[in-house]
Design a protein around this motif. Structure first.
Motif, PDB file in Angstrom:
ATOM      1  N   GLU A   1       0.859  -1.189   0.000  1.00  0.00           N
ATOM      2  CA  GLU A   1       0.000   0.000   0.000  1.00  0.00           C
ATOM      3  C   GLU A   1       0.895   1.240   0.000  1.00  0.00           C
ATOM      4  O   GLU A   1       1.269   1.771   1.048  1.00  0.00           O
ATOM      5  N   ARG A   2       1.234   1.666  -1.203  1.00  0.00           N
ATOM      6  CA  ARG A   2       2.219   2.735  -1.388  1.00  0.00           C
ATOM      7  C   ARG A   2       1.788   4.061  -0.768  1.00  0.00           C
ATOM      8  O   ARG A   2       2.625   4.880  -0.405  1.00  0.00           O
ATOM      9  N   GLY A   3       0.458   4.265  -0.662  1.00  0.00           N
ATOM     10  CA  GLY A   3      -0.037   5.518  -0.090  1.00  0.00           C
ATOM     11  C   GLY A   3       0.354   5.710   1.366  1.00  0.00           C
ATOM     12  O   GLY A   3       0.350   6.833   1.888  1.00  0.00           O
ATOM     13  N   ARG A   4       0.704   4.618   2.029  1.00  0.00           N
ATOM     14  CA  ARG A   4       1.084   4.683   3.438  1.00  0.00           C
ATOM     15  C   ARG A   4       2.564   5.036   3.621  1.00  0.00           C
ATOM     16  O   ARG A   4       3.021   5.211   4.747  1.00  0.00           O
ATOM     17  N   ILE A   5       3.296   5.064   2.530  1.00  0.00           N
ATOM     18  CA  ILE A   5       4.749   5.268   2.615  1.00  0.00           C
ATOM     19  C   ILE A   5       5.125   6.653   2.112  1.00  0.00           C
ATOM     20  O   ILE A   5       4.764   7.030   0.991  1.00  0.00           O
ATOM     21  N   GLN A   6       5.841   7.371   2.928  1.00  0.00           N
ATOM     22  CA  GLN A   6       6.254   8.737   2.587  1.00  0.00           C
ATOM     23  C   GLN A   6       7.735   8.749   2.225  1.00  0.00           C
ATOM     24  O   GLN A   6       8.546   8.130   2.917  1.00  0.00           O
ATOM     25  N   GLY A   7       8.063   9.450   1.160  1.00  0.00           N
ATOM     26  CA  GLY A   7       9.475   9.611   0.790  1.00  0.00           C
ATOM     27  C   GLY A   7       9.863   8.747  -0.386  1.00  0.00           C
ATOM     28  O   GLY A   7       9.640   7.532  -0.393  1.00  0.00           O
ATOM     29  N   ARG A   8      10.438   9.397  -1.402  1.00  0.00           N
ATOM     30  CA  ARG A   8      10.794   8.682  -2.632  1.00  0.00           C
ATOM     31  C   ARG A   8      11.847   7.602  -2.407  1.00  0.00           C
ATOM     32  O   ARG A   8      11.795   6.541  -3.020  1.00  0.00           O
ATOM     33  N   TRP A   9      12.812   7.901  -1.529  1.00  0.00           N
ATOM     34  CA  TRP A   9      13.880   6.931  -1.289  1.00  0.00           C
ATOM     35  C   TRP A   9      13.319   5.625  -0.727  1.00  0.00           C
ATOM     36  O   TRP A   9      13.793   4.539  -1.064  1.00  0.00           O
ATOM     37  N   LYS A  10      12.316   5.758   0.143  1.00  0.00           N
ATOM     38  CA  LYS A  10      11.708   4.547   0.733  1.00  0.00           C
ATOM     39  C   LYS A  10      11.048   3.698  -0.342  1.00  0.00           C
ATOM     40  O   LYS A  10      11.178   2.476  -0.351  1.00  0.00           O
ATOM     41  N   HIS A  11      10.336   4.351  -1.256  1.00  0.00           N
ATOM     42  CA  HIS A  11       9.690   3.617  -2.351  1.00  0.00           C
ATOM     43  C   HIS A  11      10.729   2.900  -3.212  1.00  0.00           C
ATOM     44  O   HIS A  11      10.536   1.742  -3.595  1.00  0.00           O
ATOM     45  N   SER A  12      11.816   3.594  -3.525  1.00  0.00           N
ATOM     46  CA  SER A  12      12.878   2.990  -4.343  1.00  0.00           C
ATOM     47  C   SER A  12      13.503   1.788  -3.630  1.00  0.00           C
ATOM     48  O   SER A  12      13.759   0.744  -4.239  1.00  0.00           O
ATOM     49  N   LEU A  13      13.733   1.947  -2.333  1.00  0.00           N
ATOM     50  CA  LEU A  13      14.369   0.881  -1.557  1.00  0.00           C
ATOM     51  C   LEU A  13      13.481  -0.357  -1.462  1.00  0.00           C
ATOM     52  O   LEU A  13      13.968  -1.487  -1.544  1.00  0.00           O
ATOM     53  N   ILE A  14      12.172  -0.136  -1.322  1.00  0.00           N
ATOM     54  CA  ILE A  14      11.223  -1.269  -1.263  1.00  0.00           C
ATOM     55  C   ILE A  14      11.308  -2.079  -2.555  1.00  0.00           C
ATOM     56  O   ILE A  14      11.336  -3.312  -2.540  1.00  0.00           O
ATOM     57  N   SER A  15      11.376  -1.391  -3.694  1.00  0.00           N
ATOM     58  CA  SER A  15      11.466  -2.080  -4.992  1.00  0.00           C
ATOM     59  C   SER A  15      12.816  -2.779  -5.165  1.00  0.00           C
ATOM     60  O   SER A  15      12.889  -3.874  -5.731  1.00  0.00           O
ATOM     61  N   ALA A  16      13.872  -2.147  -4.673  1.00  0.00           N
ATOM     62  CA  ALA A  16      15.224  -2.712  -4.849  1.00  0.00           C
ATOM     63  C   ALA A  16      15.473  -3.909  -3.938  1.00  0.00           C
ATOM     64  O   ALA A  16      16.304  -4.775  -4.251  1.00  0.00           O
ATOM     65  N   ALA A  17      14.755  -3.968  -2.820  1.00  0.00           N
ATOM     66  CA  ALA A  17      15.022  -5.003  -1.805  1.00  0.00           C
ATOM     67  C   ALA A  17      14.895  -6.421  -2.364  1.00  0.00           C
ATOM     68  O   ALA A  17      15.682  -7.304  -2.008  1.00  0.00           O
ATOM     69  N   GLY A  18      13.916  -6.650  -3.249  1.00  0.00           N
ATOM     70  CA  GLY A  18      13.709  -7.985  -3.816  1.00  0.00           C
ATOM     71  C   GLY A  18      14.884  -8.479  -4.639  1.00  0.00           C
ATOM     72  O   GLY A  18      15.500  -9.505  -4.310  1.00  0.00           O
ATOM     73  N   PRO A  19      15.233  -7.752  -5.714  1.00  0.00           N
ATOM     74  CA  PRO A  19      16.359  -8.217  -6.534  1.00  0.00           C
ATOM     75  C   PRO A  19      17.693  -8.237  -5.798  1.00  0.00           C
ATOM     76  O   PRO A  19      18.568  -9.030  -6.121  1.00  0.00           O
ATOM     77  N   LEU A  20      17.841  -7.371  -4.775  1.00  0.00           N
ATOM     78  CA  LEU A  20      19.079  -7.408  -3.984  1.00  0.00           C
ATOM     79  C   LEU A  20      19.187  -8.737  -3.234  1.00  0.00           C
ATOM     80  O   LEU A  20      20.292  -9.209  -2.956  1.00  0.00           O
TER      81      LEU A  20
ATOM     82  N   TRP B   1      10.799   8.904  -8.955  1.00  0.00           N
ATOM     83  CA  TRP B   1      11.548  10.085  -9.402  1.00  0.00           C
ATOM     84  C   TRP B   1      11.043  10.628 -10.736  1.00  0.00           C
ATOM     85  O   TRP B   1      11.563  11.618 -11.240  1.00  0.00           O
ATOM     86  N   LEU B   2      10.040   9.949 -11.325  1.00  0.00           N
ATOM     87  CA  LEU B   2       9.484  10.392 -12.609  1.00  0.00           C
ATOM     88  C   LEU B   2       8.336  11.375 -12.382  1.00  0.00           C
ATOM     89  O   LEU B   2       7.736  11.405 -11.304  1.00  0.00           O
ATOM     90  N   SER B   3       8.020  12.129 -13.415  1.00  0.00           N
ATOM     91  CA  SER B   3       6.914  13.087 -13.292  1.00  0.00           C
ATOM     92  C   SER B   3       5.579  12.352 -13.211  1.00  0.00           C
ATOM     93  O   SER B   3       5.463  11.202 -13.655  1.00  0.00           O
ATOM     94  N   TYR B   4       4.589  13.015 -12.672  1.00  0.00           N
ATOM     95  CA  TYR B   4       3.256  12.415 -12.522  1.00  0.00           C
ATOM     96  C   TYR B   4       2.709  11.980 -13.878  1.00  0.00           C
ATOM     97  O   TYR B   4       2.128  10.908 -14.020  1.00  0.00           O
ATOM     98  N   ARG B   5       2.941  12.791 -14.906  1.00  0.00           N
ATOM     99  CA  ARG B   5       2.434  12.494 -16.250  1.00  0.00           C
ATOM    100  C   ARG B   5       3.048  11.201 -16.792  1.00  0.00           C
ATOM    101  O   ARG B   5       2.337  10.338 -17.330  1.00  0.00           O
ATOM    102  N   VAL B   6       4.348  11.067 -16.652  1.00  0.00           N
ATOM    103  CA  VAL B   6       5.036   9.863 -17.149  1.00  0.00           C
ATOM    104  C   VAL B   6       4.540   8.627 -16.401  1.00  0.00           C
ATOM    105  O   VAL B   6       4.271   7.582 -16.998  1.00  0.00           O
TER     106      VAL B   6
END
Length: 266
Positions: free
Chosen positions: A115-134, A193-198
């Protein structure tokens, strides 16, 4: 709602422990040469180890999300390592196993719902995605440790080949996962880190990302380039093409082989 969730939400599931036990027993069978068919033992060992790595991959996403602020992952059963609790058990477990059996490709699955809406901060979102392949990277490092530490003395040939093939699956999974394709973790790393439109334009493509990557791998040129990159990394980790080839050869025990990779049995 309990802030930390019940103890049962973090208890390792019996399903995972069962898969882990199969990995341990068949790994022992490969090591000792106890199995009547070394190919079948290698198949069961590598497949169960691959499923264990898929569970750890998804657990890493969920655990990082928990620390990032999504306290719902516990109630969903994501912290129990139970593969049956994933949003798409078919995508997370069944398809990746089929891909390994068909082509020896460590193709990642799609899985836990954060539930991404519960997470604040771009770095946290990136880290959550990176954690799996790491996690796949870490698994590959562990599998190849005897190779790059030059500690293969006393390691039976069949077990060595099995480790080489398992490591190749982890390396290919890590590379594929880190591709910046919608639907894959690599895109999840850059998406905040991408724009809302993209992001809005890319969103509908997420469901096709994995299939598109798999389709591209059927193109000979793309396939050769991809496996060239995998071989390069495996070589850097001390594993030869021959060891990986023989691992895949043993794993595919149902195919007629030339006996080139036959291993001596005790």
């Amino acid at each position: 709602m309990g802030h930390q969730g019940g103890r049962g939400e973090r208890q390792i599931s019996s399903v995972f422990l069962g898969i882990f036990a199969i990995m341990a027993v068949t790994g022992w069978a490969v090591w000792t040469g106890y199995a009547a068919s070394p190919g079948l033992a290698v198949f069961l060992f590598v497949t169960s180890a691959w499923i264990v790595s898929l569970c750890l991959h998804e657990y890493a996403h969920a655990r990082t999300a928990l620390h990032g602020g999504d306290l719902t992952v516990g109630a969903k059963g994501y912290l129990t390592l139970n593969p049956l609790k994933y949003t798409h058990a078919l995508l997370s477990i069944v398809l990746p196993v089929i891909f390994v059996i068909l082509g020896g490709i460590g193709l990642p699955g799609g899985a836990v719902f954060i539930e991404r809406g519960r997470i604040q901060g771009r770095w946290k979102h990136s880290l959550i995605s990176a954690a799996g392949p790491l996690t796949n990277v870490a698994f590959a490092v562990v599998c190849t440790a005897p190779f790059w530490l030059d500690a293969l003395d006393g390691v039976p040939l069949a077990f060595r080949y099995a480790l080489a093939f398992l490591a190749m699956l982890q390396v290919s999974a890590a590379i594929l996962n880190f591709l910046p394709v919608p639907g894959l973790d690599g895109y999840g790393v850059i998406e905040p880190w991408l724009s809302y439109r993209v992001r809005r334009e890319m969103e509908p493509l997420a469901q096709f990302g994995l299939l598109a990557v798999f389709a591209l791998l059927w193109i000979p040129g793309v396939n050769a380039f991809f496996f060239g990159a995998v071989d390069g990394l495996m070589s850097a980790l001390g594993v030869s093409d021959l060891e990986t080839y023989c691992g895949r050869d043993l794993y595919s025990f149902w195919r007629d082989t030339d006996g080139f990779c036959a291993v001596p049995q005790d």
